[in-house]
Design a protein around this motif. Structure first.
Motif, PDB file in Angstrom:
ATOM      1  N   UNK A  49       0.839  -1.211   0.000  1.00  0.00           N
ATOM      2  CA  UNK A  49       0.000   0.000   0.000  1.00  0.00           C
ATOM      3  C   UNK A  49       0.867   1.252   0.000  1.00  0.00           C
ATOM      4  N   UNK A  50       1.891   1.249   0.859  1.00  0.00           N
ATOM      5  CA  UNK A  50       2.787   2.424   0.917  1.00  0.00           C
ATOM      6  C   UNK A  50       3.493   2.614  -0.418  1.00  0.00           C
ATOM      7  N   UNK A  51       3.939   1.532  -1.032  1.00  0.00           N
ATOM      8  CA  UNK A  51       4.603   1.616  -2.328  1.00  0.00           C
ATOM      9  C   UNK A  51       3.674   2.134  -3.419  1.00  0.00           C
ATOM     10  N   UNK A  52       2.419   1.736  -3.357  1.00  0.00           N
ATOM     11  CA  UNK A  52       1.449   2.191  -4.358  1.00  0.00           C
ATOM     12  C   UNK A  52       1.221   3.689  -4.221  1.00  0.00           C
ATOM     13  N   UNK A  53       1.082   4.156  -2.968  1.00  0.00           N
ATOM     14  CA  UNK A  53       0.857   5.591  -2.738  1.00  0.00           C
ATOM     15  C   UNK A  53       2.056   6.401  -3.209  1.00  0.00           C
ATOM     16  N   UNK A  54       3.243   5.927  -2.880  1.00  0.00           N
ATOM     17  CA  UNK A  54       4.444   6.673  -3.292  1.00  0.00           C
ATOM     18  C   UNK A  54       4.631   6.669  -4.806  1.00  0.00           C
ATOM     19  N   UNK A  55       4.214   5.623  -5.457  1.00  0.00           N
ATOM     20  CA  UNK A  55       4.399   5.518  -6.900  1.00  0.00           C
ATOM     21  C   UNK A  55       3.331   6.256  -7.685  1.00  0.00           C
ATOM     22  N   UNK A  56       2.093   6.093  -7.246  1.00  0.00           N
ATOM     23  CA  UNK A  56       0.968   6.630  -8.021  1.00  0.00           C
ATOM     24  C   UNK A  56       0.417   7.933  -7.444  1.00  0.00           C
ATOM     25  N   UNK A  60      -4.943   3.799  -2.970  1.00  0.00           N
ATOM     26  CA  UNK A  60      -5.564   2.709  -3.731  1.00  0.00           C
ATOM     27  C   UNK A  60      -7.040   2.600  -3.396  1.00  0.00           C
ATOM     28  N   UNK A  61      -7.776   2.021  -4.313  1.00  0.00           N
ATOM     29  CA  UNK A  61      -9.196   1.826  -4.060  1.00  0.00           C
ATOM     30  C   UNK A  61      -9.386   0.808  -2.939  1.00  0.00           C
ATOM     31  N   UNK A  62     -10.433   1.035  -2.160  1.00  0.00           N
ATOM     32  CA  UNK A  62     -10.732   0.082  -1.091  1.00  0.00           C
ATOM     33  C   UNK A  62     -11.207  -1.227  -1.718  1.00  0.00           C
ATOM     34  N   UNK A 107      -1.080   6.346   7.251  1.00  0.00           N
ATOM     35  CA  UNK A 107      -0.348   6.633   6.026  1.00  0.00           C
ATOM     36  C   UNK A 107      -0.568   8.102   5.663  1.00  0.00           C
ATOM     37  N   UNK A 108       0.462   8.772   5.202  1.00  0.00           N
ATOM     38  CA  UNK A 108       0.390  10.211   4.857  1.00  0.00           C
ATOM     39  C   UNK A 108       0.240  10.370   3.343  1.00  0.00           C
ATOM     40  N   UNK A 110      -0.707  13.673   0.552  1.00  0.00           N
ATOM     41  CA  UNK A 110      -1.011  15.081   0.315  1.00  0.00           C
ATOM     42  C   UNK A 110      -1.071  15.870   1.622  1.00  0.00           C
ATOM     43  N   UNK A 111      -0.180  15.564   2.538  1.00  0.00           N
ATOM     44  CA  UNK A 111      -0.099  16.295   3.796  1.00  0.00           C
ATOM     45  C   UNK A 111      -1.189  15.960   4.776  1.00  0.00           C
ATOM     46  N   UNK A 112      -2.005  14.978   4.485  1.00  0.00           N
ATOM     47  CA  UNK A 112      -3.072  14.582   5.398  1.00  0.00           C
ATOM     48  C   UNK A 112      -2.851  13.141   5.858  1.00  0.00           C
ATOM     49  N   UNK A 113      -3.412  12.830   7.054  1.00  0.00           N
ATOM     50  CA  UNK A 113      -3.262  11.496   7.637  1.00  0.00           C
ATOM     51  C   UNK A 113      -4.488  10.635   7.327  1.00  0.00           C
ATOM     52  N   UNK A 114      -4.194   9.408   6.892  1.00  0.00           N
ATOM     53  CA  UNK A 114      -5.270   8.454   6.621  1.00  0.00           C
ATOM     54  C   UNK A 114      -4.976   7.153   7.411  1.00  0.00           C
ATOM     55  N   UNK A 115      -6.032   6.643   7.978  1.00  0.00           N
ATOM     56  CA  UNK A 115      -5.892   5.363   8.695  1.00  0.00           C
ATOM     57  C   UNK A 115      -6.228   4.227   7.745  1.00  0.00           C
ATOM     58  N   UNK A 116      -5.317   3.272   7.680  1.00  0.00           N
ATOM     59  CA  UNK A 116      -5.608   2.100   6.858  1.00  0.00           C
ATOM     60  C   UNK A 116      -5.915   0.908   7.784  1.00  0.00           C
ATOM     61  N   UNK A 117      -6.759   0.035   7.312  1.00  0.00           N
ATOM     62  CA  UNK A 117      -7.134  -1.185   8.055  1.00  0.00           C
ATOM     63  C   UNK A 117      -7.193  -2.331   7.060  1.00  0.00           C
TER      64      UNK A 117
END
Length: 416
Positions: A49-56, A60-62, A107-108, A110-117
């Motif tokens: 998930x972290x790799x996808x966010x950093x790359x794209x 990612x879609x839930x 996970x961060x 665009x400067x905002x915090x998101x909780x992943x589960x």
């Protein structure tokens, strides 16, 4: 409890305890390993998930598959620490909640915090753990059964030489010349035990034979001079020239010689009884023997005006006539000797017991010492062996001899 049973008990308890503790530790270890594998899998999902966010540069879609679920939610300027935990989730294709393992964190983007589960199924891992636990339990049960059978049969055969030696000891008779049968065993301790028993038996038999010969010879040699003394005293007593004082002294010597002769015969009889040297047996009617013995003592009973009351029930015994005659003779003699003039003797015979009661000295006797050798009353002129002989004869046949004092009567009871 037998030694083999004690050994089996200790072995089974210790082995079972070790197996149970080991099985619990093994189950906990397998469960921990399975949980670690799930956590590693979840960590890989997080890395993806972290790799996808950093790359794209986007979240990612839930996803919500049958066994994997990923959810994102926005946080208000706060971080959620990463943690792994057990949870449940719903599978659309199945009814009810399912067991799962989840990870949550922050996970961060665009400067905002998101909780992943991220939640994955742990049913396959649980199934594997259950299979392993079942196999382990079956192995424990199988090992327990094998151990039990081994202790019961294999060790049972191992103890056979010991029980053979024990059986020979139980039937060992010091007066018989039957040798011990040799045993064959691969156990050194049983071989040593067998040799020790053989040496002990031969030594005891040798000592017994020496004692037997000494007793018989001593008894025979004592009887000869006693007979000579008695014969000479009979001659002296018939001498009319004796003074009264001399006559009384000879009477005392004559009485002492007779007492010594009776003592010698009583001691010899005790030796024979204690060593099972009297082995003859007959079918006897005890009530008839009691009546016959009463007739034999009738003159002495009449001279002292002693009243005898009898209540006799027919009773058959398979015993030595010689020993029973001595037993009854001693019981009658004891009841008469320690009775008073115009006293009473009660004799009761049932199928279970023989009871002799006599009046006499008002003081009770000590039941702890009355059957010991040379125990007698202060006024008794006997050797103090009569009741000892009665006790030993009862022991030969497994009877119980009891004494009690009540209502001014001394009571001796033989329980068959």
């Amino acid at each position: 409890m037998k030694l083999a049973s004690h050994y089996n008990k200790v072995t089974i308890v210790v082995t079972l305890s070790v197996l149970i503790v080991g099985a619990i530790i093994y189950y906990l270890a397998i469960n921990h390993i399975a949980k670690t594998l799930l956590d590693d899998h979840l960590s890989e999902e997080v890395s993806e998930v972290v790799g996808y966010v950093n790359l794209n540069k986007q979240l990612p879609k839930q996803v919500d598959f049958d066994e994997d679920q990923t959810k994102f939610s926005k946080l208000n300027n706060r971080r959620v620490p990463t943690r792994f935990y057990d949870t449940t989730y719903s599978n659309p294709k199945l009814v009810g909640e399912r067991a799962g393992r989840a990870v949550e964190g922050t996970i961060t983007f665009n400067g905002e915090f998101y909780k992943f589960n991220i939640t994955i199924s742990k049913e396959s891992t649980q199934y594997l753990v259950q299979i392993i636990a079942t196999i382990t339990l079956l192995l424990v049960i199988g090992l327990f059964i094998v151990l039990f059978l081994a202790n019961r049969y294999i060790l049972g055969d191992l103890w056979k030489p010991f029980y053979k030696i024990l059986g020979q000891l139980k039937v060992f008779n010091i007066s018989e010349a039957v040798p011990f049968d040799p045993i064959k065993s691969k156990v050194d301790e049983f071989k040593e035990l067998n040799e020790a028993v053989h040496l002990m038996a031969n030594r005891v038999k040798g000592d017994y034979q020496n004692l037997k010969h000494f007793t018989e010879n001593a008894s025979h040699e004592m009887l000869t001079p006693l007979s000579v003394i008695t014969s000479k005293l009979d001659t002296f007593i018939q001498d009319d020239t004796l003074r009264q004082e001399q006559f009384e002294q000879i009477q005392d010597i004559y009485s002492a010689a007779g007492k010594l002769s009776r003592l010698n015969q009583s001691l010899l009889l005790l030796v024979k009884i204690e060593n099972d040297l009297i082995t003859d047996t007959d079918e006897l009617h005890l009530q008839e023997l009691l009546l016959e013995k009463q007739r034999q003592f009738q003159e002495l009973l009449s001279s002292r005006e002693i009243t005898v009351k009898t209540v006799l029930t027919p009773k058959e015994l398979t015993v030595s006539k010689y020993l029973i005659d001595i037993l009854l003779n001693n019981l009658f003699s004891n009841a008469i000797r320690h009775n008073g003039n115009k006293g009473i003797i009660n004799i009761e015979l049932t199928n279970a017991r023989l009871v002799f009661q006599n009046s006499g000295n008002g003081n009770p006797l000590d039941p702890q010492t009355i059957f010991n050798r040379f125990q007698k009353g202060n006024n008794s002129d006997g050797a103090g062996l009569g009741l000892t002989i009665v006790k030993n004869i009862c022991s030969v046949y497994g009877w119980t001899l009891e004494y009690k004092y009540s209502d001014s009567l001394h009571t001796f009871t033989i329980v068959f």
